[in-house]
Write an enzyme that holds these catalytic residues in place. Structure first.
Site, PDB file in Angstrom:
ATOM      1  N   THR A   1       0.710  -1.279  -0.105  1.00 34.15           N
ATOM      2  CA  THR A   1       0.320   0.088   0.051  1.00 34.15           C
ATOM      3  C   THR A   1       0.351   1.376  -0.268  1.00 34.15           C
ATOM      4  O   THR A   1       0.332   2.441  -0.690  1.00 34.15           O
ATOM      5  CB  THR A   1      -0.761   0.425   1.335  1.00 34.15           C
ATOM      6  OG1 THR A   1      -1.688  -1.268   1.019  1.00 34.15           O
ATOM      7  CG2 THR A   1      -1.837   1.624   1.199  1.00 34.15           C
TER       8      THR A   1
ATOM      9  N   THR B   1       1.927  -9.772  14.556  1.00 40.05           N
ATOM     10  CA  THR B   1       1.212 -10.558  14.115  1.00 40.05           C
ATOM     11  C   THR B   1       0.681  -9.319  13.432  1.00 40.05           C
ATOM     12  O   THR B   1       0.593  -8.395  14.298  1.00 40.05           O
ATOM     13  CB  THR B   1      -0.132 -10.668  14.827  1.00 40.05           C
ATOM     14  OG1 THR B   1       1.378 -12.133  15.382  1.00 40.05           O
ATOM     15  CG2 THR B   1      -1.116 -11.869  13.819  1.00 40.05           C
TER      16      THR B   1
ATOM     17  N   THR C   1      -0.171 -22.382  19.523  1.00 36.43           N
ATOM     18  CA  THR C   1      -1.308 -22.039  20.099  1.00 36.43           C
ATOM     19  C   THR C   1      -2.270 -21.089  18.863  1.00 36.43           C
ATOM     20  O   THR C   1      -2.139 -20.809  18.019  1.00 36.43           O
ATOM     21  CB  THR C   1      -1.761 -21.558  21.282  1.00 36.43           C
ATOM     22  OG1 THR C   1      -2.669 -21.130  22.301  1.00 36.43           O
ATOM     23  CG2 THR C   1      -0.614 -20.032  21.503  1.00 36.43           C
TER      24      THR C   1
ATOM     25  N   CYS D   1      -4.182 -18.718  20.197  1.00 41.17           N
ATOM     26  CA  CYS D   1      -4.389 -17.782  21.223  1.00 41.17           C
ATOM     27  C   CYS D   1      -3.439 -16.483  20.936  1.00 41.17           C
ATOM     28  O   CYS D   1      -2.371 -17.258  20.081  1.00 41.17           O
ATOM     29  CB  CYS D   1      -4.431 -17.984  22.316  1.00 41.17           C
ATOM     30  SG  CYS D   1      -5.641 -19.014  23.146  1.00 41.17           S
TER      31      CYS D   1
HETATM   32  N1  ASP Z   1      -2.779  -6.384   0.130  1.00 41.97           N
HETATM   33  C1  ASP Z   1      -1.373  -4.926   0.531  1.00 41.97           C
HETATM   34  C2  ASP Z   1      -0.393  -5.453   0.665  1.00 41.97           C
HETATM   35  O1  ASP Z   1      -0.339  -6.658   1.872  1.00 41.97           O
HETATM   36  C3  ASP Z   1      -1.583  -4.190   2.062  1.00 41.97           C
HETATM   37  C4  ASP Z   1      -0.944  -3.312   2.912  1.00 41.97           C
HETATM   38  O2  ASP Z   1      -0.087  -2.820   2.202  1.00 41.97           O
HETATM   39  O3  ASP Z   1      -1.274  -2.748   3.947  1.00 41.97           O
HETATM   40  O4  ASP Z   1       0.546  -5.439   0.345  1.00 41.97           O
END
Ligand code: ASP
Length: 342
Positions: A15, A167, A278, A280
């Protein structure tokens, strides 16, 4: 004599460098040089920045171990000439790539900082500028003439994390990542506060060793109520399966129905390592705590302890690629190699 830090900025896609397609309205990658025009502030930083880009930048949903090897090669080739590396990457699979790179770059003694953004750099409300500028500053940090950070990090929304502990937790908020089992390595406020005690200490006498041979023939099985025997048997019958990761409940629990343990036993007999992580986001696997994990423990299932699924996949691909003898796999997996687990 101290010199101006040299930083290599690598653009893989995502992005941060995307623009809206006039016809479809969807976000697609645009030229890296155009991206730099949007951040004239980069010239004000007290470091020498050079840039490299994937020939065809990708949305990170298309990321694969082949691209990971390309990225590792870019870093390897430039390793001696730069003080630090900043990798611009889509946020969707950033934790996977950054975890993989942490295993691939053995004896890393320089910073490799992954970052990206939730809004494109051309957007008025973008989070890209702060993420990029602070990432570069972090990669340029020195102490006694040596890089302050000597590991693979992930910087997003004012926090630097150990990358293989992260994550992606939201597609909406700017604070897109979390590291529930390990504290941030640094926080950016009025000052950049480094958590000294949390940093990995590199062995600077050892040379960087880059491992590009990853084996991704892994089955990842997420437990859910209703998961049935036929589905599991079908998945386990995959003849090329070299490793199995179980995403279990809570502290490492699974159904105690006989059929499940029987199928796992068959996998075990094929000398295929089975790792328990996990589902979680925080906490650790502790087999034997509940009746529902005793069977796994008896079977010799490997404990993923507090590792993330992203890091577990990367670690398994890395260890399978090392072709270590089956009897040693458990010992290697349960040993923290890059600070990825307790
Ligand atoms: N779809 C994009 C990607 O992972 C999302 C991002 O860049 O935050 O390339």
């Amino acid at each position: 004599m101290s010199h101006t830090p040299k930083i290599l900025l690598i653009y893989t896609g995502g992005t941060i460098g995307m623009i809206k397609d006039f016809e479809t309205g969807a976000l697609t990658n645009f030229n890296f040089d155009d991206l730099l025009k949007h951040i004239p502030e980069l010239q004000l930083l007290d470091c020498a920045i050079e840039t490299q880009s994937f020939p065809n930048p990708i949305d990170s949903s298309n990321m694969s171990p082949v691209y990971w090897a390309d990225l590792a090669t870019m870093i390897e080739d430039a390793y001696e000439d730069f003080d630090g590396f900043v990798v611009l990457h889509g946020s969707d699979t950033m934790s996977y790539t950054a975890s993989a790179l942490s295993f691939m770059l053995q004896n890393l003694a320089k910073p490799v900082i992954f970052t990206g953004s939730q809004l494109p750099i051309g957007d008025l409300r973008t989070d890209a500028k702060e993420n990029l500028i602070t990432s570069i500053q972090i990669a340029a940090l020195k102490e006694k003439g040596r890089p302050k950070i000597a590991e693979v990090g992930l910087y997003f929304e004012y926090k630097l994390y150990r990358a293989n502990r992260t994550t992606k937790i939201t597609a909406e908020h700017f604070e897109a990542f979390a590291s529930l089992n390990y504290p941030p390595l640094a926080e950016s406020g009025v000052h950049l506060a480094i958590n000294e005690a949390a940093l990995l200490q590199p062995n600077r006498r050892k040379k960087l060793k880059v491992h590009k041979n990853l084996d991704s023939h892994i089955v990842l099985l997420k437990m859910f109520p209703g998961l049935d025997r036929d589905t599991v048997a079908h998945m386990f019958s995959f003849s090329k399966m070299k490793g199995l990761i179980l995403e279990t409940y809570g502290s490492g629990n699974v159904t105690s129905e006989d059929w499940f343990l029987e199928l796992l036993k068959e996998v075990n007999q094929r000398n295929i390592p089975i790792v328990n992580v996990t589902q979680c986001s925080g906490g650790s696997v502790s087999m034997g705590l509940y009746e529902t994990s005793v069977g796994l423990k008896k079977l010799g299932v490997i404990s993923g302890k507090d590792i993330t699924t992203e890091a577990a996949l990367a670690k398994m691909m890395y260890l399978l690629g090392q072709e270590i003898p089956a009897e040693n796999f458990k010992m290697f997996f349960e040993t923290p190699l890059r600070g990825e687990m307790m």
